[in-house]
Design an enzyme around this catalytic site. Structure first.
Site, PDB file in Angstrom:
ATOM      1  N   HIS A 227       0.990  -1.033  -0.183  1.00 46.99           N
ATOM      2  CA  HIS A 227       0.006   0.011   0.013  1.00 46.99           C
ATOM      3  C   HIS A 227       0.899   1.243  -0.043  1.00 46.99           C
ATOM      4  CE1 HIS A 227       0.623  -1.180   4.059  1.00 46.99           C
ATOM      5  NE2 HIS A 227       0.840   0.135   4.625  1.00 46.99           N
TER       6      HIS A 227
ATOM      7  N   HIS B  33       1.027   5.186   0.873  1.00 45.75           N
ATOM      8  CA  HIS B  33       0.520   6.380   1.679  1.00 45.75           C
ATOM      9  C   HIS B  33       0.450   7.667   0.864  1.00 45.75           C
ATOM     10  CE1 HIS B  33       0.642   4.260   5.736  1.00 45.75           C
ATOM     11  NE2 HIS B  33       1.455   3.549   5.056  1.00 45.75           N
TER      12      HIS B  33
HETATM   13  P1  5GP Z   1       2.176   0.539   7.427  1.00 43.57           P
HETATM   14  O1  5GP Z   1       2.699   0.642   8.506  1.00 43.57           O
HETATM   15  O2  5GP Z   1       2.020  -0.887   7.150  1.00 43.57           O
HETATM   16  O3  5GP Z   1       2.822   1.369   6.183  1.00 43.57           O
HETATM   17  O4  5GP Z   1       0.831   1.345   7.379  1.00 43.57           O
HETATM   18  C1  5GP Z   1      -0.730   0.695   7.656  1.00 43.57           C
HETATM   19  C2  5GP Z   1      -1.478   1.808   7.949  1.00 43.57           C
HETATM   20  O5  5GP Z   1      -3.042   0.922   7.980  1.00 43.57           O
HETATM   21  C3  5GP Z   1      -1.491   2.558   9.015  1.00 43.57           C
HETATM   22  O6  5GP Z   1      -1.468   4.026   8.862  1.00 43.57           O
HETATM   23  C4  5GP Z   1      -2.713   2.033   9.768  1.00 43.57           C
HETATM   24  O7  5GP Z   1      -3.352   3.485  10.513  1.00 43.57           O
HETATM   25  C5  5GP Z   1      -3.744   1.693   8.494  1.00 43.57           C
HETATM   26  N1  5GP Z   1      -4.658   0.821   8.960  1.00 43.57           N
HETATM   27  C6  5GP Z   1      -4.456  -0.327   9.736  1.00 43.57           C
HETATM   28  N2  5GP Z   1      -5.734  -1.329   9.934  1.00 43.57           N
HETATM   29  C7  5GP Z   1      -6.423  -0.229   9.140  1.00 43.57           C
HETATM   30  C8  5GP Z   1      -7.933  -0.703   8.991  1.00 43.57           C
HETATM   31  O8  5GP Z   1      -8.579  -1.626   9.385  1.00 43.57           O
HETATM   32  N3  5GP Z   1      -8.481  -0.010   8.066  1.00 43.57           N
HETATM   33  C9  5GP Z   1      -7.895   1.412   7.617  1.00 43.57           C
HETATM   34  N4  5GP Z   1      -8.697   2.214   7.170  1.00 43.57           N
HETATM   35  N5  5GP Z   1      -6.632   1.628   7.839  1.00 43.57           N
HETATM   36  C10 5GP Z   1      -6.111   0.743   8.432  1.00 43.57           C
END
Ligand code: 5GP
Ligand code: ZN
Length: 141
Positions: A100, A102
């Site tokens: 993903h 951001h």
């Molecule tokens: P990472 O650290 O993996 O790059 O970011 C994961 C992101 O996913 C985090 O910013 C977190 O807030 C978001 N996130 C985690 N679980 C959920 C969810 O169930 N729904 C949504 N909309 N965002 C999520």
């Protein structure tokens, strides 16, 4: 898809999300724990853990949506700029192992930092070491 993948469950509609864009291969929705108003996640619908695992066509689709959505996100929240970034792998801080990107809106004086602030201690590399690394990257494609 792994049954315990949160983002696969969002794609399947088993977990609700505030969707801002959807097509055959890409889904974008608001981050549930936003770093700024409008913080948006853009994901490949198919389960791939990191950019390294992502097939070429899915990568192109993902980048196309990031490119399209970034100005829309900025406009929606009247942002001055944005950081667009991937935590690509666990050691880089990736918590959800489903690729993903951001889109994080930024505002003048918001107290945040540039992307340079996220890495560890800076290495002190000689010109020869930089050349060797550049060679290895060219050879590794
Ligand atoms: P990472 O650290 O993996 O790059 O970011 C994961 C992101 O996913 C985090 O910013 C977190 O807030 C978001 N996130 C985690 N679980 C959920 C969810 O169930 N729904 C949504 N909309 N965002 C999520
Ligand atoms: Zn998944």
């Amino acid at each position: 898809m792994p049954n315990d993948c949160i983002f696969c469950q969002i794609v399947a509609g088993d977990i609700p999300s505030k969707t801002v864009y959807e097509d055959e291969s890409v889904l974008a929705f608001l981050d549930v724990n936003p770093l700024a108003p409008g913080h948006t996640l853009v994901i490949s619908k198919d389960h791939h853990e990191t950019l390294d695992d992502l097939p070429d066509d899915a990568a192109a689709d993902l980048f196309s949506v990031l490119h399209d959505l970034t100005p829309a996100v900025e406009t929606a929240v009247d942002a001055d700029a944005s950081n667009v970034a991937f935590n690509n792998g666990e050691a880089a801080g990736q918590e959800v192992p489903h690729v993903h990107g951001h889109i994080i809106p930024r505002f003048d004086g918001d107290g945040g930092h540039p992307i340079h602030a996220i890495a560890g201690d800076r290495p002190d590399l000689s010109d020869e070491e930089l050349d060797a690394i550049a060679d290895d990257i060219r050879d590794g494609r």
